[in-house]
Design an enzyme around this catalytic site. Sequence first.
Site, PDB file in Angstrom:
ATOM      1  N   SER A   1      10.614   0.007   1.785  1.00  0.00           N
ATOM      2  CA  SER A   1       9.668   0.826   1.036  1.00  0.00           C
ATOM      3  C   SER A   1       8.239   0.420   1.346  1.00  0.00           C
ATOM      4  O   SER A   1       7.946  -0.753   1.579  1.00  0.00           O
ATOM      5  CB  SER A   1       9.925   0.691  -0.470  1.00  0.00           C
ATOM      6  N   SER A   2       7.358   1.412   1.307  1.00  0.00           N
ATOM      7  CA  SER A   2       5.934   1.139   1.477  1.00  0.00           C
ATOM      8  C   SER A   2       5.269   0.806   0.146  1.00  0.00           C
ATOM      9  O   SER A   2       4.106   0.402   0.115  1.00  0.00           O
ATOM     10  CB  SER A   2       5.245   2.358   2.093  1.00  0.00           C
TER      11      SER A   2
END
Length: 470
Positions: free
Chosen positions: A319-320
């Site tokens: 995930s960013s």
Amino acid sequence: MTAERLEHDLLGERAVPASAYYGVHTLRAIENFPISGTPISIYPELIKALAAIKQAAAQTNLQLGLLDATRASAIIQACQEVRGGALHAHFVVDVIQGGAGTSTNMNANEVIANRALEILGHARGDYAQLHPNEHVNMSQSTNDVYPTALKLAGYVGVQQLIAAMQVLRDAFGDKAREFADVLKMGRTQLQDAVPMTLGQEFSTYEEMLSEDIARLREASLLICEINLGATAIGTGINAHPEYAGLVRQHLAGITGIPVLTAPNLVEATQDCGSFVQLSGVLKRVAVKLSKVCNDLRLLASGPRAGLGEINLPPMQAGSSIMPGKVNPVIPEVVNQIAFEVIGNDVTISFAAEAGQLQLNAFEPIIAHSLFKSVAHLRAGCLTLAERCVRGISANREQLRRSVENSIGLVTALNPYIGYANATEIAQEALLSGASVYELVLARGLLSRAQLDEILQPDVLTRPRAPIGLR
């Protein structure tokens, strides 16, 4: 200025790049079909298959006295070079094309002819010396060359897919043996069912792949039946009476593939049933492989708020925005391959159904769809094996707790404590949140030693009479 040469066809004169091994027919196809932007050279086995067919034809025509030794020798050498990987960059027509594959066949004829001309010491495009149609395409039609090439390339691709599936099958088999002693709860309809071992769960994936490998081997035999020698519609017009039998022998010798001449060449020229059959088996593989990936994602869900029974090897940050998140990216990509294969099967079904009278004009999209399915499934199996399955570990303590806490455990205890007691234990466990294991102990129905003996994996996970308890 780019050097050019002039070539002619029935529509007139066109300038072709002097450096190109293809000719005017290929040039027009490039202009007519700017569809996918993907040239047929993306499928090297198709190019090699085309060259094998042209080589077999030249050898046969030489044997029958229809082609002189000088031209035949040059054509054969050119074909051998293409089969070895040369000149693939000159197979430039789009994979999606009208004309029932004529553009692909002419691309092959022109490349082989121009290379043969070079071998003979002539300039490319000097077709008075050796012609793409008159000599390279002698005794042939697109309508028997193209489907035969698809079958040869498909056969090779299926063997490569089978090898990849065997790698994945063996990876699951290794895990099945590693996890043979790990007890867990089996589930039906996502609800606790009865105990099993994690090894049994992984052995099912091993067996599923073994079954599909067998089905693929069967389907690959169907595409060994070819219509080479049929020429235009299956009547064999413009071919020598002995051509079909001899060209099959030469083609089998060149490729090592056990090709057989179809008993009815008119039927074989219009029938795409073997492609439909093979695509159906590929869909079966995809559906089952996707189901396996769904299982892996569920079993690894969490890591703390899901099942968390197994750990998939971490491949990349997930995930960013959510630090520390790791996603099951390898099963996810294989799921997507499966979706594509299922869609390709629909395309192949429609294209096969759309054939009319003595020919199916839609084999190019059949070929493109089929080759994508084979290639992507192969890559998916190898990726899943090497970057996921081999690195899976079991959360043994979590699995042990899930068995002890599961209501489903009462099914295993039923022969020892009776149905009425088992029902009461299940109800109380649901209401109180206590484990079946502890409630049985609290009621004095079984001792801890007896419970531990019953809960041995070899007692719980295979058919056997109830053990005698001391």
